[in-house]
Design a protein around this motif. Structure first.
Motif, PDB file in Angstrom:
ATOM      1  N   TYR A  65       0.864  -1.338   0.058  1.00  0.00           N
ATOM      2  CA  TYR A  65       0.160  -0.070  -0.087  1.00  0.00           C
ATOM      3  C   TYR A  65       0.868   1.486   0.118  1.00  0.00           C
ATOM      4  CZ  TYR A  65      -4.197  -2.759   1.458  1.00  0.00           C
ATOM      5  OH  TYR A  65      -5.408  -3.580   1.320  1.00  0.00           O
ATOM      6  N   TRP A  66       0.159   2.189  -0.463  1.00  0.00           N
ATOM      7  CA  TRP A  66       0.664   3.671  -0.196  1.00  0.00           C
ATOM      8  C   TRP A  66       0.445   4.373   0.895  1.00  0.00           C
ATOM      9  CZ3 TRP A  66       4.783   5.875  -2.864  1.00  0.00           C
ATOM     10  CH2 TRP A  66       4.800   5.470  -4.371  1.00  0.00           C
ATOM     11  N   VAL A  67       1.150   4.869   1.914  1.00  0.00           N
ATOM     12  CA  VAL A  67       0.914   5.483   3.228  1.00  0.00           C
ATOM     13  C   VAL A  67       1.269   6.987   2.939  1.00  0.00           C
ATOM     14  CG1 VAL A  67       1.339   5.813   5.586  1.00  0.00           C
ATOM     15  CG2 VAL A  67       1.740   3.676   4.505  1.00  0.00           C
ATOM     16  N   LEU A  68       0.230   7.880   2.769  1.00  0.00           N
ATOM     17  CA  LEU A  68       0.226   9.153   2.760  1.00  0.00           C
ATOM     18  C   LEU A  68       0.522   9.959   4.066  1.00  0.00           C
ATOM     19  CD1 LEU A  68      -2.680   9.719   0.330  1.00  0.00           C
ATOM     20  CD2 LEU A  68      -0.281   9.164  -0.284  1.00  0.00           C
ATOM     21  N   TYR A  69       1.723  10.726   3.968  1.00  0.00           N
ATOM     22  CA  TYR A  69       2.070  11.488   5.378  1.00  0.00           C
ATOM     23  C   TYR A  69       1.738  12.883   4.792  1.00  0.00           C
ATOM     24  CZ  TYR A  69       4.499   7.371   7.208  1.00  0.00           C
ATOM     25  OH  TYR A  69       4.959   6.260   7.614  1.00  0.00           O
ATOM     26  N   ILE A  70       0.827  13.337   5.573  1.00  0.00           N
ATOM     27  CA  ILE A  70       0.272  14.876   5.403  1.00  0.00           C
ATOM     28  C   ILE A  70       0.596  15.645   6.315  1.00  0.00           C
ATOM     29  CG2 ILE A  70      -1.774  16.274   4.990  1.00  0.00           C
ATOM     30  CD1 ILE A  70      -3.457  13.329   4.496  1.00  0.00           C
ATOM     31  N   ASP A  71       2.035  16.343   6.067  1.00  0.00           N
ATOM     32  CA  ASP A  71       2.456  17.315   6.976  1.00  0.00           C
ATOM     33  C   ASP A  71       1.950  18.700   6.742  1.00  0.00           C
ATOM     34  OD1 ASP A  71       4.291  15.174   8.203  1.00  0.00           O
ATOM     35  OD2 ASP A  71       5.277  15.170   6.366  1.00  0.00           O
ATOM     36  N   LEU A  72       1.544  19.185   8.001  1.00  0.00           N
ATOM     37  CA  LEU A  72       0.985  20.876   7.650  1.00  0.00           C
ATOM     38  C   LEU A  72       1.810  21.788   8.749  1.00  0.00           C
ATOM     39  CD1 LEU A  72      -2.213  19.261   8.052  1.00  0.00           C
ATOM     40  CD2 LEU A  72      -2.422  21.106   6.572  1.00  0.00           C
TER      41      LEU A  72
END
Length: 339
Positions: free
Chosen positions: A185-192
């Protein structure tokens, strides 16, 4: 006071914020409309601006600014083999995103973005709360599809399947030689990252997340059985499927009470898109998430914190929903027209 010796609006607001806001919302001159310390009308919001491709090394990125609140979001994808997922079940095709933690948001409030954020300290309660709210809305809004994050592999015909090995094929049936199954799977790291901070962080952070995900493109990925790893190609990256456009709209309730012991007189004002000063003067906050992309207004969620003023009747009122619709148009137009 004369203009030469008088104090500015901002100075009065800092010296005596609560009485100053109350005096502006309830002016003695009936011909003067209610206003806020920042000069905006109660339902007037700060126009958002959105810029895409703000980060060079992310799979998707966006910068959102509303007034003096500016946040940048970067989406980065990393692969994980199913054999490294402790609770992986090939039959699970409904709750993969949550069960396997494929969406990982993280928020950082930069030193210098506001006076209260000091260097060298641990993550603030506000940053952790915002991360949790972004995580919850990502799943509850069903913004992304698990199919976009699956990486398939076709088992060679000569490769037997162990009796205790469970695989999922493209048609959802048990795996056989020559059939495709999910290998990673792709793991999406969403950094703000907040560059500047002046109130209403959730609306800006969610808009940046939405814009970055709509802009994100993942590389073509395949499994190499010889090296037992995922290989990616930079050619023809695939965009994520983001069909909906949920927008968060936040307002605070100003009751005119300067202290908790002061009795309420029944008057209150709903202040849309609050700044930091207004948030510090209000105990009640309401956030409504709407999606008007299909022509009709869909309310995805309503969350309220503190206070007792906002009732279900007020939340269903025409004025409140009209403001949410206009707020949706502002953000949706800014995201759609961004480059």
């Amino acid at each position: 006071m004369t203009a030469e010796t008088g104090l500015s609006r901002s100075t009065f607001a800092k010296l005596s914020p609560h009485p100053y806001l109350l005096a502006n919302l309830e002016p003695s001159d009936e011909s003067s409309p209610p206003a806020r310390s920042n000069g905006r009308a109660p339902f007037e919001v700060r126009k958002p601006t959105v810029n895409l491709s703000s980060l060079s090394h992310a799979h998707g990125s966006a910068l959102v600014r509303t007034g003096d609140t500016t946040v940048i979001c970067g989406v980065r994808g990393e692969t994980i083999l199913t054999e490294h997922i402790p609770n992986y079940r090939a039959s699970n095709t409904q709750t993969e995103l949550a069960d396997y933690d494929l969406l990982v948001p993280n928020i950082e409030l930069a030193t210098g973005s506001a006076p209260q954020f000091l260097p060298g300290g641990p993550p603030t309660t506000l940053a952790q709360t915002l991360s949790t709210r972004i995580y919850s809305l990502l799943h509850s809004s069903k913004l992304l599809r698990a199919e976009d994050l699956r990486i398939w592999h076709k088992r060679p015909a000569e490769a037997p399947i162990a009796e205790d090995e469970e695989v999922e094929t493209s048609d959802g049936k048990d795996g056989n030689e020559g059939e495709e199954y999910v290998v990673a799977y792709w793991v999406l790291y969403i950094d703000l990252f907040f560059i500047s901070f002046d109130g209403n962080p959730f609306d800006a952070a969610w808009a940046a997340t939405l814009a970055a995900l709509r802009h994100a493109k993942l590389p073509q990925a395949r499994y190499d059985p010889d090296r037992e790893m995922i290989l990616c190609s930079r050619k023809d990256p695939r965009p994520l499927t983001v069909e909906s456009m949920p927008i968060a709209c936040t307002a605070v309730v100003f009751t005119g009470k300067e202290t908790k012991d002061q009795p309420a007189d029944g008057k209150f004002w709903l202040l849309a898109d609050p700044d930091t000063l207004e948030e510090s003067l209000c105990d009640e906050t309401v956030t409504i998430v709407v999606d008007c992309s299909g022509g009709a207004t869909r309310i995805l969620s309503i969350s309220k914190h503190g206070g007792t003023v906002m009732t279900a009747k007020l939340l269903r009122s025409t004025d409140f929903l009209e403001w949410a619709n206009k707020r949706w148009v502002d953000f949706a137009s800014a995201i759609a027209s961004s480059r």
